[in-house]
Design an enzyme around this catalytic site. Structure first.
Site, PDB file in Angstrom:
ATOM      1  N   GLU A   1      -1.586  -8.789   4.386  1.00 33.37           N
ATOM      2  CA  GLU A   1      -1.584  -9.131   5.811  1.00 33.37           C
ATOM      3  C   GLU A   1      -2.990  -9.229   6.389  1.00 33.37           C
ATOM      4  O   GLU A   1      -3.196  -9.822   7.462  1.00 33.37           O
ATOM      5  CB  GLU A   1      -0.749  -8.111   6.606  1.00 33.37           C
ATOM      6  CG  GLU A   1      -1.418  -6.795   6.928  1.00 33.37           C
ATOM      7  CD  GLU A   1      -1.538  -5.834   5.750  1.00 33.37           C
ATOM      8  OE1 GLU A   1      -2.156  -4.760   5.938  1.00 33.37           O
ATOM      9  OE2 GLU A   1      -1.022  -6.138   4.650  1.00 33.37           O
TER      10      GLU A   1
ATOM     11  N   HIS B   1      -3.600  -5.243   0.680  1.00 33.40           N
ATOM     12  CA  HIS B   1      -3.110  -5.549   2.034  1.00 33.40           C
ATOM     13  C   HIS B   1      -3.116  -7.063   2.268  1.00 33.40           C
ATOM     14  O   HIS B   1      -4.042  -7.601   2.884  1.00 33.40           O
ATOM     15  CB  HIS B   1      -3.982  -4.856   3.083  1.00 33.40           C
ATOM     16  CG  HIS B   1      -3.699  -3.408   3.236  1.00 33.40           C
ATOM     17  ND1 HIS B   1      -2.713  -2.920   4.057  1.00 33.40           N
ATOM     18  CD2 HIS B   1      -4.268  -2.326   2.639  1.00 33.40           C
ATOM     19  CE1 HIS B   1      -2.687  -1.599   3.988  1.00 33.40           C
ATOM     20  NE2 HIS B   1      -3.615  -1.210   3.131  1.00 33.40           N
TER      21      HIS B   1
ATOM     22  N   CYS C   1       0.821  -1.203   0.000  1.00 33.73           N
ATOM     23  CA  CYS C   1       0.000   0.000   0.000  1.00 33.73           C
ATOM     24  C   CYS C   1       0.863   1.263   0.000  1.00 33.73           C
ATOM     25  O   CYS C   1       1.479   1.574  -1.011  1.00 33.73           O
ATOM     26  CB  CYS C   1      -0.980  -0.029   1.168  1.00 33.73           C
ATOM     27  SG  CYS C   1      -2.364   1.131   0.957  1.00 33.73           S
TER      28      CYS C   1
END
Length: 249
Positions: free
Chosen positions: A231, A229, A129
């Site tokens: 994660e 993202h 990002c």
């Protein structure tokens, strides 16, 4: 891990210690107990993802000197450039859009210096990002400052403070494509994106509206950047590939 990266050396491939993976952090006011202080912050999913992939997370607060950045790159095996607030548009020669967040000069200065040191050292990295945007700016690229205005919809961040998802198309010949395949539904939350690509960067994934969703640094040992993202999802393959590359450094 996908078959395409399973053969790469990783923590399970030898008896050595797991690789140290630095993760950049926010620097923000925070509250805990009776305290309200400026703090180095990182959403927990970043560190958990590195651990799940077999690495040891090391948090990197902004503000290191150039000498300190060089020392970090010497001692770490890989880097995650984490998400966060908007970069100062002055860094890429643009006037500030009214939707662009307030400047964070200490973090901007630290991360741009870190990107340059990573590239010079051929250190494996995964930029996420804001991290992808910092990579692009460090390489001389520019950013779209407010996507809803540019693309006519809010699909990249549909609800304030809630990570959404959308499909991306991935070049099958890219490293990202070899890891994830030609299509993926990805967790996303961003209002900025790459405009003009920086030097040595190649776009390798796109949203349905043609916004660039991933880039790779050509000629680098392992240099990937994604606008989404990873994660925040359950797919650890990008983190596993980073840890494998870092372990084989």
């Amino acid at each position: 891990m996908s078959e395409s990266v399973r053969g790469a050396p990783g923590p399970a491939a030898g008896a050595g210690a797991p690789p140290l993976i630095g993760i950049t952090t926010y620097q923000e006011p925070a509250r805990w107990g009776v305290w309200v202080r400026e703090a180095a912050l990182l959403p927990a999913p970043y560190a958990r993802s590195v651990e799940r992939a077999g690495g040891v997370p090391v948090l990197l607060p902004p503000g290191a000197t150039l000498r300190g950045v060089d020392a970090l790159v010497e001692r770490l095996d890989g880097i995650v450039l984490a998400g966060g607030g908007d970069l100062d548009p002055d860094l890429y020669g643009a006037a500030r859009h009214y939707e662009t967040g307030p400047p964070q000069p200490q973090r901007d200065r630290f991360e741009l210096a870190l990107v340059r040191a990573i590239v010079a050292a051929d250190l494996p990295f995964l930029a996420i990002c804001r991290g992808m945007q910092a990579l692009n700016v460090a390489r001389g690229g520019t950013l779209i400052q407010h996507l809803p205005e540019a693309v006519g919809h809010k699909g990249h961040a549909p609800e304030t403070g809630i990570v959404g998802s959308h499909p991306v198309r991935i070049s099958p010949t890219s490293l990202v494509g070899k890891i994830l395949g030609e299509h993926a539904d990805v967790p996303a939350y961003h209002h900025q994106a790459v405009a003009r690509l920086g030097k040595g960067l190649t776009a390798v994934a796109w949203a349905e509206d043609q916004v660039v969703e991933a880039v790779e640094l050509q000629g680098h040992r392992f240099g990937l950047a994604v606008q989404w993202h990873p994660e925040e999802g359950g797919d650890m393959r990008l983190f596993e590939a980073l840890v494998a590359a870092a372990a084989g450094r």
